[in-house]
Scaffold this motif. Structure first.
Motif: not given
Length: 1314
Positions: A644-646, A612-624, A635-639
């Motif tokens: 894995c959402l998509d 795994v290399r790239g990581l980014v939290w969504n700035p509005e949805i705290p669990y995304l 991959r998009v995750w609901d932590t």
């Protein structure tokens, strides 16, 4: 049809529902692509054939194709089967659809461009295919050679298929640079070597090795590599050779002698590449290696004919297209007797004028430069037809949005540069000086500081001042060790952190002072400052640990050390919304979520199959959370659940960098080893939240706190700074400013690509003061009343093609002294017109035009028009001032439109409308001019025609929002709304339509209806009160909404109590009353009312025979129309799925599917959904053939209608040379005429034409899917049908669902791709 082979099994069954899954599509939309540049590593990395050209990036081949409608090259495909560096490519000379490529992992691939697939592959080539070429003497053979040889020939098919070693071409004394087969002499081949020599092999003759070195090299060991080698296409023996240091020679391969040595203008000039110009015998072009100078040569001269400096950086490779793209513009020939005598206007002579003779031949040079730039240069017109500037040529390791500008994105690459891109226009705006080695990481300075910090492999860290264009500071504390990450603190802008292979994480002040050195037991790969506490920093280490340091103390020990990963940790990221939470990505393929306060790992996210290399939290949805991996996926995750959402598969190699911007939180950028940057919209992941904003739900359902949002099962709410700022601004305004709320949230949630421009135009239409327009308004599509104002004051660049600054067609002095003398005599005799005509024959147009007013203004106008016509036929920009001088606005506008310069055409038409041009006045018999009003009205029509073409150009390029901008700029609200609907920008359409009001109302209501359909099928929505209520709220916004509410209540499969609540909200009768109303309506013959109330009753299946019998009765007659039957079928389609699938309803269900398919085919024909009309007819025919039904339709009738539709709607080719054209027969025209009478007109203006969603034009590197409707590869977004395997394009799915709600698989399942 091809698609039937995929799905025919479904049509055989009646009990298909069991085991099916819901149809689906990716919830992350690709909205932009920054293509890679051309690699500078290998020689033969560009090629062209007909109206296509291609170039090689490091890992993929980019194929561009000419769109003849707009005279524009568009990215057609990305071929990406190679996993190692591509070494060469060669287009098949016998088949324009095939080309071959080789790569450094000893692989050769044959590609079919038209079908976008691999058709043959050769592994283990016994050496890297450093040079590769299609064999001219065999249609199915490709030759390739490693650097040391030998030459290998791969026969792809036939009895002799396989690889053979060339009999003579082996055991070379010097490495091979390149080789070329002779295009005429069968089997003759020449090699160019590193030592400057040639090797020539001729079947049946003695082979010549290491001959014809430049004279200055003879007897020395000095090397002067052959950089380019081309056979003369018009000679059997002549060969053009370029050496890096000793220039260009024309040699005779038969007599082994040098015929001509060409002289470069300076000793510093070095030729990197050359190519013959097929349209001009004896002419060739070369590209310099140091500076991007294109030189034009003729074999009859030893010095260049002309030189053009096209770029600052040197050429890498060059190719001249065999046949230049066709220009569409033509001028009608003059009417007979228009030119009458020698004293009148003479016809231009058929031979070339001196002006034309000195101009360059028609031809297009495909130019690739050392900085990765790629362009197609029109030699005759001296302009770029296409220019893709400054692309990265190697792995992009990092990308970051500028903190105070969400439109600027910086990227760092293996190629040693940092580039800054405008993501709204997808163009590069800045590039760093380069020569930094590998740049692994970058970090923008906080706030409005225009600087970027970069981390390199050997040169330490640096700070690049973007505006000044230079490096202003360097940090060398890590020595020569590679720095893997740099992080500029955004809480304390005076601190910068770097981490390195030396095991140190160093914190330094901006002035270079070292504040801390945190020693790790192994290499440190990642570091990240907390966004909530300015003194906290986390690191990721090769020892598999995650450490947290507190920099406010003097201690060099970590506060926390987290362990659990089983391989090295690379990046770490703090959550921007949850103070104690951070994540880490590891080579073990997992992402771990850590809670600093609990000293524990609270979630492990597993799914990636590579590091795994790239990581980014969504700035509005705290669990995304989003992650990128070496497995090529995002991959998009609901932590909260660890789900894995998509998963996104579009990249063609390792994904390294991911980034979001706080003010545009649902737009994400990703970068990869495939050298591309891709832009994504995450907004579909929060569809319920968007709909809550549209439905004007309370603030608590839109904006919430982090603690509530992270609870399992909680609906998504916004928790970031951008949403809070919007709420604060709205509350300041007081009252209920719904328009502002919709606009601000729309701008926040929409991706780049025109939404800001659209809202600025909406504000103009609503009467906003011009002083409040955004600062970048003049860079986008402007309202018609601003176009000239801004263009005049700022001289805005509006052309769609970047033009070069060279003039064309400048005449050379004539040598025909006799004609000149005669002209001078005519002039002295006062015979000005004859003088002008002779000057025209001599090509001295300027002299002729300067004295023509001495004859009359009428004559001057006609002469000027002739000059303009001649220059237009030559496709020269010099025609423009002549057209403007005589006011021939229409001709000039059509000239621009034919060249694809739609923005220039729009500007000219607008100028004419505003009276800024001296237009042609047609005199009436009594000498008076024609009425001004008529002229003004005509130009308004021209303006709207040009604007409509510009809108269509944007729309067909997958830019629906910009198409809507074009229509709004002309005050055409209806067409603007139609563009948004056809682009499936439903949420944006509702926002804009609500603000625009009455003019947009019909389209807004249709968008609300489609959004309500979307709500009905949101994954995991039923049986959920929230989504049911959202759909109802949307429909209640439509004034005449009873029928839409009936459909919602009929389809909703909840429990009895939920149904009752929904009916009360929708003000519909209870279940028992509905049965009574249905029976009464049925008894009275009111079929539509009966169907409606039956659907709302306890036994909705009773609606089926009533409605179906009504439809069957009508289509049995001769005078029925689509509008008579479609409303009943549409209403019936909302019967609940479990009722429709009852075994007692089998016959009625099959009849409903058949009738809906037929009506859908007719509606698709009316709306010109050409791609799905045949599929709908075939779908209906297959159901008729395979199901037991009794309907007044026959397969023969369907076939007859389809063939008539095809014959009468096929486009007429521009010339008989194109594909064969068979006009429709008389009987087909009769059938089609009857069909048109049934179809009638589409009531909603602008809804005719195919749908194109954002990203439709974007090819992906991988994840190729074949459409089960067309059998072709799907370009753009994919929609999977309910069997989980069959796929169609999202565009086709949208059009299908709008005309026939049932799946193409014939299962009775409803499609919902909205």
């Amino acid at each position: 049809m091809a698609w039937m082979t995929y799905i025919s099994s479904w049509f055989e069954q009646d009990d298909w529902y069991e085991g099916l899954q819901r149809a689906s599509m990716s919830r992350v939309r690709q909205v932009g692509l920054l293509a890679a540049g051309c690699q500078p590593w290998n020689k033969d990395v560009c090629a062209a054939s007909g109206d296509r050209f291609a170039y090689c990036a490091t890992l993929a081949i980019y194929v561009y194709q000419l769109d003849h409608r707009y005279n524009e090259f568009k990215l057609h495909a990305i071929m990406s089967e190679h996993k190692k560096t591509i070494t060469a490519m060669s287009w098949c000379p016998h088949n324009p659809d095939l080309f071959a490529s080789g790569s450094s992992d000893n692989l050769v691939i044959i590609w079919n461009v038209a079908e976008q697939k691999v058709i043959a592959k050769l592994n283990n080539t016994k050496g890297t295919p450093a040079s590769l070429s299609w064999c001219w003497n065999a249609g199915e053979a490709v030759a390739f050679a490693p650097r040391r040889g030998p030459l290998l020939v791969w026969t792809i098919s036939g009895p002799d298929s396989g690889v053979t070693v060339h009999r003579d071409a082996h055991s070379f004394m010097s490495d091979i640079c390149t080789f070329r087969w002779h295009p005429q002499k069968k089997g003759e081949v020449v090699f160019g070597h590193m030592d400057g020599s040639l090797s020539i092999f001729q079947p049946g003759n003695k082979s010549q090795r290491h001959v014809l070195r430049p004279n200055s090299l003879e007897g020395t060991d000095e090397e002067d590599p052959v950089t380019a080698l081309e056979w003369d296409p018009l000679s059997t023996d002549y060969l053009l050779v370029a050496n890096l240091h000793h220039g260009i020679r024309l040699v005779d391969a038969e007599s082994l002698c040098c015929i001509t040595t060409f002289s470069l203008p300076s000793a510093a000039a070095c030729v990197q590449c050359l190519a013959w110009v097929p349209s001009a015998p004896g002419m060739f072009v070369t590209g310099d290696s140091q500076v991007g100078v294109l030189r034009i040569w003729n074999v009859s001269r030893t010095t260049p004919i002309d030189n053009f400096k096209l770029k600052k950086t040197g050429f890498h490779c060059l190719h001249v297209l065999n046949s230049p793209p066709r220009k569409k513009f033509s001028i009608q020939p003059p009417t007979p007797n228009h030119y009458t005598s020698s004293t009148s206007e003479a016809l231009p002579p058929p031979t070339l004028t001196p002006g034309q003779a000195s101009s360059l031949p028609p031809g297009h040079a495909l130019c690739c430069f050392l900085d990765g730039g790629v362009g197609l240069y029109d030699l005759g017109a001296k302009k770029w037809d296409f220019l893709r500037d400054m692309g990265h040529v190697e792995t992009i390791f990092d990308c970051k949005f500028k903190p105070n500008d969400p439109n600027l994105l910086a990227t760092a690459s293996f190629d040693g540069t940092v580039k800054v891109w405008d993501v709204d226009t997808l163009t590069a705006v800045h590039t760093s000086p380069g020569n930094e080695g590998v740049i692994y990481s970058l970090s923008w300075a906080p706030g409005d500081l225009d600087c970027i910090a970069g981390a390199t492999s050997q040169n330490g860290a640096f700070i690049w001042d973007v505006k000044k264009g230079r490096v202003v500071q360097r940090f060398k504390e890590h020595g020569n060790n590679g720095i893997f990450c740099v992080a500029w603190s955004h809480k304390d802008p005076k601190r910068i952190a770097t981490c390195s292979g030396d095991g140190l994480c160093i914190i330094r002040a901006l002035d270079g002072r070292v504040l801390h050195k945190y020693k790790h037991p192994a290499a440190v790969f990642g570091c990240d400052w907390s966004q909530n506490s300015k003194d906290m920093i986390a690191t990721g280490c090769e020892d598999r640990g995650v450490r947290v340091y507190y920099v406010a103390t003097s201690s060099d020990q970590p506060l926390k050390v987290f362990t659990g990963h089983t391989a090295k940790v690379f990046h770490v990221r703090w959550s921007p919304l949850r103070e104690a939470i951070l994540c880490s990505g590891s080579d073990d393929g997992s992402v771990r979520i850590w809670d600093y306060t609990q000293d524990a790992c609270i979630r492990v996210l597993s799914g990636h199959s590579g590091p795994v290399r790239g990581l980014v939290w969504n700035p509005e949805i705290p669990y995304l959370l989003v992650s990128g991996s070496w497995d090529y996926t995002v991959r998009v995750w609901d932590t909260r659940e660890g789900t894995c959402l998509d998963t996104v598969y579009d990249h063609g190699a390792d994904v390294y960098g991911l980034t979001c911007h706080p003010s545009r939180p649902f737009t994400m950028a990703s970068c990869s080893r495939d050298s591309t940057v891709r832009l994504w919209s995450l907004a579909p992941l929060i569809t319920p939240l968007q709909i809550s904003i549209l439905a004007d739900r309370p603030w608590k359902e839109i904006i919430g706190n982090t603690d509530d949002a992270i609870l399992r099962g909680a609906p998504p709410v916004l928790c970031g700074k951008a949403s809070r700022d919007i709420k604060q601004e709205i509350e300041k305004l007081g009252g209920h400013p719904r328009g502002k709320k919709l606009r601000w949230f729309s701008e926040c949630l929409s991706p780049p690509g025109g939404s800001d421009n659209l809202w600025a135009l909406v504000a103009v239409i609503k009467g906003q003061d011009d002083s409040l327009l955004p600062h970048n308004y003049c860079k986008g599509i402007m309202h018609l009343r601003h176009l000239l104002k801004f263009r005049t004051s700022e001289a805005q660049e509006l052309t769609t093609v970047k033009m070069s600054k060279f003039g064309g067609g400048v005449g050379a002095p004539t040598t025909e002294e006799r004609l000149k003398e005669a002209a001078e005599i005519h002039l002295r005799l006062g015979q000005i017109q004859r003088y002008c005509e002779l000057m025209v024959e001599l090509g001295e147009w300027d002299k002729a035009l300067s004295v023509a007013p001495g004859v009359s203004m009428k004559y001057w106008r006609k002469l000027t028009q002739r000059r303009a016509d001649q220059l237009m036929q030559e496709d020269k920009d010099d025609a423009i001032p002549y057209c403007i001088a005589v006011g021939d606005v229409r001709k000039l506008a059509h000239f621009f439109m034919a060249r694809g310069q739609l923005k220039e055409a729009l500007l000219v038409a607008q100028a004419a409308c505003e009276g800024n041009m001296q237009t042609c006045r047609v005199s009436t018999p009594d000498g008076a001019s024609g009425p001004e009003d008529a002229r003004g009205e005509d130009f308004t029509e021209l303006l709207h025609t040009v604007s409509a073409q510009l809108a269509e150009w944007h729309f067909q390029g997958g830019r629906a929002v910009r198409a809507a901008c074009c229509h709004l700029a002309m005050d055409d609200v209806e067409l603007a709304m139609a563009s948004l609907l056809r682009g499936n920008e439903l949420e944006l359409a509702v926002c804009v339509g609500t603000v625009l009001g009455e003019a947009a109302a019909p389209a807004t209501h249709y968008a609300l209806e489609l959004l309500a359909r979307k709500c009905m099928m949101i994954p995991m929505c039923f049986p959920s009160d929230e989504y049911r209520n959202l759909a109802a709220d949307l429909l209640l916004m439509i004034p005449d909404n009873e029928l839409q509410l009936v459909k919602l209540c009929a389809f909703y499969p909840g429990c009895e109590e939920e149904m009752l609540d929904l009916r009360e909200k929708c003000k519909l009768p209870p279940v028992e009353e509905c049965m009574q109303l249905a029976e009464a309506a049925h008894a009275d013959g009111h079929v539509f009312e009966a169907v409606k109330y039956y659907l709302l009753s306890q036994e909705p299946e009773k609606a089926l025979p009533v409605g179906i019998d009504f439809v069957k009765e009508h289509i049995s007659s001769s005078d029925w129309t689509l509008d008579t039957i479609y409303p009943v079928l549409d209403l019936l389609s909302y019967i609940r799925t479990e009722k429709l699938l009852l075994h007692t309803c089998t016959e009625a269900r099959n009849e409903l599917l058949i009738l809906s398919g037929y009506a859908g085919a007719l509606l698709a024909a009316r709306r010109q959904y050409a791609s799905i009309v045949p599929a709908l007819y075939e779908y209906t025919s297959q159901l008729l053939k395979r199901r037991e039904v009794s309907v007044p339709l026959t397969i023969e009738r369907l076939s007859e209608e389809l063939e008539a539709w095809r014959a009468c709607t096929q486009p007429i080719p521009p010339s008989s040379e194109d594909s064969p054209y068979t006009p429709a027969s008389e009987s087909q025209r009769r059938v089609h005429a009857a069909l048109l009478r049934r179809l009638q007109a589409e009531p909603l203006r602008g809804m005719v034409g195919p749908d194109y969603v954002t990203g439709s034009h974007l090819p992906s590197h991988s994840d190729a899917h074949i459409s089960c409707l067309t059998g072709l590869k799907i370009q753009g977004p994919v929609y999977f049908l309910e069997d989980g395997k069959s796929a169609i394009s999202l565009n086709d799915a949208l059009m299908w669902a709008k005309v026939n709600p049932f799946s193409p698989l014939g299962t009775g399942i409803r499609l919902n791709p909205f």
